[in-house]
Write a protein that holds these residues in place. Sequence first.
Motif, PDB file in Angstrom:
ATOM      1  N   TRP A 207       0.838  -1.210   0.000  1.00 41.12           N
ATOM      2  CA  TRP A 207       0.000   0.000   0.000  1.00 41.12           C
ATOM      3  C   TRP A 207       0.869   1.254   0.000  1.00 41.12           C
ATOM      4  O   TRP A 207       0.611   2.200  -0.750  1.00 41.12           O
ATOM      5  N   ASN A 208       1.905   1.258   0.805  1.00 47.01           N
ATOM      6  CA  ASN A 208       2.777   2.430   0.906  1.00 47.01           C
ATOM      7  C   ASN A 208       3.551   2.664  -0.390  1.00 47.01           C
ATOM      8  O   ASN A 208       3.774   3.814  -0.802  1.00 47.01           O
ATOM      9  N   ALA A 209       3.949   1.578  -1.056  1.00 46.01           N
ATOM     10  CA  ALA A 209       4.661   1.721  -2.326  1.00 46.01           C
ATOM     11  C   ALA A 209       3.742   2.258  -3.417  1.00 46.01           C
ATOM     12  O   ALA A 209       4.141   3.113  -4.220  1.00 46.01           O
TER      13      ALA A 209
ATOM     14  N   GLY B 163       2.842   6.241  -3.216  1.00 41.45           N
ATOM     15  CA  GLY B 163       3.845   7.249  -3.568  1.00 41.45           C
ATOM     16  C   GLY B 163       3.840   8.400  -2.580  1.00 41.45           C
ATOM     17  O   GLY B 163       3.912   8.199  -1.374  1.00 41.45           O
ATOM     18  N   ASP B 164       3.715   9.627  -3.101  1.00 39.49           N
ATOM     19  CA  ASP B 164       3.710  10.813  -2.251  1.00 39.49           C
ATOM     20  C   ASP B 164       2.304  11.296  -1.907  1.00 39.49           C
ATOM     21  O   ASP B 164       2.137  12.363  -1.319  1.00 39.49           O
ATOM     22  N   ARG B 165       1.299  10.526  -2.258  1.00 37.15           N
ATOM     23  CA  ARG B 165      -0.087  10.913  -1.988  1.00 37.15           C
ATOM     24  C   ARG B 165      -0.537  10.376  -0.624  1.00 37.15           C
ATOM     25  O   ARG B 165       0.058   9.452  -0.090  1.00 37.15           O
ATOM     26  N   PRO B 166      -1.623  10.941  -0.076  1.00 42.01           N
ATOM     27  CA  PRO B 166      -2.120  10.414   1.198  1.00 42.01           C
ATOM     28  C   PRO B 166      -2.518   8.942   1.122  1.00 42.01           C
ATOM     29  O   PRO B 166      -2.346   8.198   2.088  1.00 42.01           O
ATOM     30  N   ALA B 167      -3.060   8.527  -0.039  1.00 43.17           N
ATOM     31  CA  ALA B 167      -3.503   7.142  -0.198  1.00 43.17           C
ATOM     32  C   ALA B 167      -3.568   6.802  -1.679  1.00 43.17           C
ATOM     33  O   ALA B 167      -3.791   7.680  -2.516  1.00 43.17           O
ATOM     34  N   PRO B 168      -3.393   5.533  -2.033  1.00 40.62           N
ATOM     35  CA  PRO B 168      -3.568   5.138  -3.433  1.00 40.62           C
ATOM     36  C   PRO B 168      -5.049   5.061  -3.789  1.00 40.62           C
ATOM     37  O   PRO B 168      -5.922   5.038  -2.912  1.00 40.62           O
TER      38      PRO B 168
ATOM     39  N   PRO C 209       1.852   7.563   7.899  1.00 39.59           N
ATOM     40  CA  PRO C 209       2.480   6.949   6.723  1.00 39.59           C
ATOM     41  C   PRO C 209       3.681   7.713   6.194  1.00 39.59           C
ATOM     42  O   PRO C 209       4.545   7.128   5.526  1.00 39.59           O
ATOM     43  N   GLU C 210       3.753   9.012   6.470  1.00 45.32           N
ATOM     44  CA  GLU C 210       4.871   9.804   5.958  1.00 45.32           C
ATOM     45  C   GLU C 210       6.197   9.369   6.571  1.00 45.32           C
ATOM     46  O   GLU C 210       7.260   9.678   6.037  1.00 45.32           O
ATOM     47  N   GLN C 211       6.132   8.678   7.690  1.00 44.76           N
ATOM     48  CA  GLN C 211       7.353   8.212   8.340  1.00 44.76           C
ATOM     49  C   GLN C 211       7.722   6.780   7.959  1.00 44.76           C
ATOM     50  O   GLN C 211       8.699   6.241   8.464  1.00 44.76           O
TER      51      GLN C 211
END
Length: 227
Positions: free
Chosen positions: A13-15, A18-23, A163-165
């Motif tokens: 999910w994190n991959a 990307g740089d968005r809050p969520a896919p 998630p940013e961390q």
Amino acid sequence: MQHHTTQALVEYWNAIRGDRPAPRRSEIEPRDIKRLLPYVFILERQDHWSFRFRLAGTGLCNAYGTEFRRQNMLGLWQDECHTNMTHLLNDVTGSAAAGVLEYTAETGEGRQVSFEMVLLPLAQDNGALTRIIGAAVPLENPAWLGDQMLTRQWIDRIQLIDPEQMPKSTAAALAPRIARQVPPRIHAGIPSLAARRQRLNAERPYLRLIKSEVPNTGTVPGKVFES
């Protein structure tokens, strides 16, 4: 996180996000996580108090002895656990946080099994966070699991992760490792599984809430509240 299935789903999910809050929901490719699917579910947020299962994997349904589709996730909890799950699900969709919880489920005969669950937000094409992809996996696999319905459950620990961390990877790099995952196999010993829908009662609510920035398999720094 303790289980490789929940860890792999969070990393995937994190991959993807990307740089968005969520896919976006449409970006989740089932064949990329096919080894995880028996314990994966998707929830749809209808309002503050309703998060209905759009789908749930067969492994999870077999473990509980019930079919989850169209049920409200919040209907699985009562009393203090219901309140805490309501806050957690709305935090996940409201602030794009990742939720992790450990909980105990029990049969009518008093047999208990521990689970780990992750909750991750998914976006619509317009950016609205109205879906949650998650996984719930038993942390042990007793021989009786799947032969008796799980009728009660209560929360042991909740963790909210920024998630940013999270460390970043790519879906392509994760694919070989996810393909090697072997989720636990639960025997569906209860007949008429699809017709068995029974509310779970959290009769022994206990909560340890940890808010942190970095996922950790050990002790997580943060503020701890116990009830």
